[in-house]
Design an enzyme around this catalytic site. Structure first.
Site, PDB file in Angstrom:
ATOM      1  N   ASP A 230       9.035 -12.108  -4.009  1.00  0.00           N
ATOM      2  CA  ASP A 230      10.398 -12.267  -3.514  1.00  0.00           C
ATOM      3  C   ASP A 230      11.143 -13.313  -4.338  1.00  0.00           C
ATOM      4  O   ASP A 230      10.534 -14.213  -4.934  1.00  0.00           O
ATOM      5  CB  ASP A 230      10.386 -12.694  -2.043  1.00  0.00           C
ATOM      6  CG  ASP A 230       9.890 -11.587  -1.123  1.00  0.00           C
ATOM      7  OD1 ASP A 230       9.958 -10.408  -1.539  1.00  0.00           O
ATOM      8  OD2 ASP A 230       9.438 -11.901  -0.008  1.00  0.00           O
ATOM      9  N   TYR A 296      -1.647 -15.475  -0.973  1.00  0.00           N
ATOM     10  CA  TYR A 296      -0.405 -16.198  -0.711  1.00  0.00           C
ATOM     11  C   TYR A 296      -0.705 -17.461   0.079  1.00  0.00           C
ATOM     12  O   TYR A 296      -1.608 -17.485   0.924  1.00  0.00           O
ATOM     13  CB  TYR A 296       0.557 -15.340   0.120  1.00  0.00           C
ATOM     14  CG  TYR A 296       0.878 -13.991  -0.458  1.00  0.00           C
ATOM     15  CD1 TYR A 296       2.032 -13.789  -1.204  1.00  0.00           C
ATOM     16  CD2 TYR A 296       0.026 -12.901  -0.240  1.00  0.00           C
ATOM     17  CE1 TYR A 296       2.338 -12.538  -1.721  1.00  0.00           C
ATOM     18  CE2 TYR A 296       0.325 -11.648  -0.761  1.00  0.00           C
ATOM     19  CZ  TYR A 296       1.479 -11.475  -1.494  1.00  0.00           C
ATOM     20  OH  TYR A 296       1.769 -10.244  -2.011  1.00  0.00           O
ATOM     21  N   TYR A 368       3.578  -6.600   3.118  1.00  0.00           N
ATOM     22  CA  TYR A 368       4.747  -7.468   3.246  1.00  0.00           C
ATOM     23  C   TYR A 368       4.364  -8.683   4.089  1.00  0.00           C
ATOM     24  O   TYR A 368       4.121  -8.572   5.301  1.00  0.00           O
ATOM     25  CB  TYR A 368       5.904  -6.725   3.899  1.00  0.00           C
ATOM     26  CG  TYR A 368       6.508  -5.634   3.039  1.00  0.00           C
ATOM     27  CD1 TYR A 368       7.347  -5.950   1.976  1.00  0.00           C
ATOM     28  CD2 TYR A 368       6.242  -4.290   3.297  1.00  0.00           C
ATOM     29  CE1 TYR A 368       7.911  -4.955   1.182  1.00  0.00           C
ATOM     30  CE2 TYR A 368       6.802  -3.293   2.515  1.00  0.00           C
ATOM     31  CZ  TYR A 368       7.634  -3.630   1.460  1.00  0.00           C
ATOM     32  OH  TYR A 368       8.195  -2.638   0.685  1.00  0.00           O
TER      33      TYR A 368
END
Length: 411
Positions: A230, A296, A368
């Site tokens: 992103d 992440y 996501y």
């Protein structure tokens, strides 16, 4: 075969090249011109008639195109002068009348072994260009394609893209991976984008490509990444694999580590790269088709006074879980509205920072992360917010590792 030659000669004058091409798969070690001359001689012997060699300027099929091979070779060599390359291929755009003439013969006589006019032209001009330039013909992977446009008496040059492979790191939030046209003017330039045509001032793609564009005298650079992060995320840790495609490069020779150094000096401190090898289009396809796992680290805000233990218990329920994710609202304008099933391979709470929860997530490619936390209004299930029964959202996202990619060696 000689009866067939007799029928062909009755159509009208035809040069040895065109006559020989109609029997191109007969025998070996002969050029089409030699094959055609031999057939003409054999025909005269078989029919006991005077041998009549072909008279220049009378071929009804090619109009003596093959006499112009030196002309086209010189024209082609001049067209690629100054373009850095070692391999090339010749292509020929044949005038419609020539193509129709030879196709009529093929059809009328049901020929089994003809060679198209353009194939012989490609080969013979290619040999002549190689002799003039010292470069090598390579029909499978040419660095330069030279197209002979016979009707317009011109040469068109197509330069193959140059590719290099590596990993990039993005240290600054707010930079997209690739160039975005301004939403208002679609790239034309307007007051909203200060007439730049861009939605954002720069991108990872532009920062990496700026120096290579100058070095390789390329029109532009196109970044092909193994997935994308992103705009508000950073890419740290081991970096994201990518291939940079330099389009229409006039130069191709440069040391890969010197290129890495030059890019890093230019893009610092916003973006950095580690370059591993020169690459090719196949690697781009591998990157796009391979769904690597990604790790992440995120900071999560939870709208309630919930204990660390409660959060840890909720997070543990997501470990190994399969998640149904309908295309998120934030990207629904540019992606198909589908429900995708992705797995949370591992997830854990690292600690608490200023009232926010630091989590680490290892997810399957395409998961996501923001929606895994927020639930996206029920479009993602299960989610952390759904399990806790209170709103939760990601306030900071770092990509720290991209795994599971093919081992790409030196090309």
């Amino acid at each position: 075969m000689l009866e067939l030659v007799n029928t062909i000669l009755e159509y009208g004058d035809i040069c040895d090249h065109c006559l020989g091409r109609l029997f191109a798969k007969k025998s070996f070690g002969l050029t089409n011109e030699e094959r055609g001359r031999s057939l003409r001689i054999a025909h005269a012997l078989a029919y006991n008639i005077p041998y009549k060699p072909y008279e220049k300027g009378t071929c009804w099929v090619c109009n003596d195109l093959f006499d112009t091979i030196p002309y086209w070779a010189e024209k082609a060599a001049a067209a690629v002068q100054g373009i850095d390359h070692e391999t090339f291929v010749i292509g020929t755009r044949v005038p419609p009348m020539m193509a129709e003439s030879e196709e009529m013969l093929w059809s009328d006589l049901s020929l089994e072994n003809p060679e198209p006019l353009k194939s012989e032209m490609n080969r013979e001009v290619g040999k002549a260009v190689s002799a003039l330039t010292g470069k090598h013909g390579n029909p499978k992977n040419p660095e330069v394609t030279i197209v002979l446009n016979i009707a317009d008496d011109c040469v068109e040059v197509q330069i193959a893209s140059l590719y290099f492979y590596g990993r990039y790191l993005k240290y600054e939030r707010g930079i997209p991976q690739t160039h975005w046209d301004c939403r208002a003017c679609k790239g034309r330039g307007c007051e909203i984008c200060s007439f730049t045509g861009k939605q954002y001032p720069t991108s990872v793609e532009e920062l990496i490509a700026e120096v290579p564009k100058q070095i390789f005298e390329s029109d532009c650079g196109v970044l092909h990444g193994a997935g994308r992060e992103d705009i508000d995320a950073v890419m740290i840790g081991t970096g994201r694999p990518f291939v940079m495609e330099m389009q229409n490069p006039k130069k191709r020779t440069y040391d890969i580590k010197e290129l890495e150094k030059a890019i890093n000096e230019s893009a610092n401190p916003r973006v950095g790269v580690v370059l591993e090898s020169w690459s090719d289009k196949k690697t781009v396809e591998m990157l796009k088709s391979n769904k690597g796992h990604k790790t992440y680290r995120i900071l999560v805000s939870i709208d309630d006074s919930i204990s660390l233990e409660t959060v840890q218990n909720a997070v543990s329920k997501l470990k190994g879980a399969w998640i149904d994710q309908r295309t998120p609202e934030r990207v629904s304008h540019r992606r198909a509205d589908l429900v995708r099933k992705r797995q949370v391979i591992d997830i854990g709470v690292l600690g608490v920072e200023n009232g926010l929860y630091r989590l680490e997530v290892l997810g399957e490619g395409g998961l996501y992360i923001k929606e895994l936390v927020s639930g996206d209004g029920g479009r993602t299930t299960p989610s952390l917010a759904e399990i806790l029964a209170v709103p939760a959202k990601v306030v900071e996202l770092d990509v720290v590792q991209v795994d599971g990619l093919p081992n790409i060696g030196d090309e």
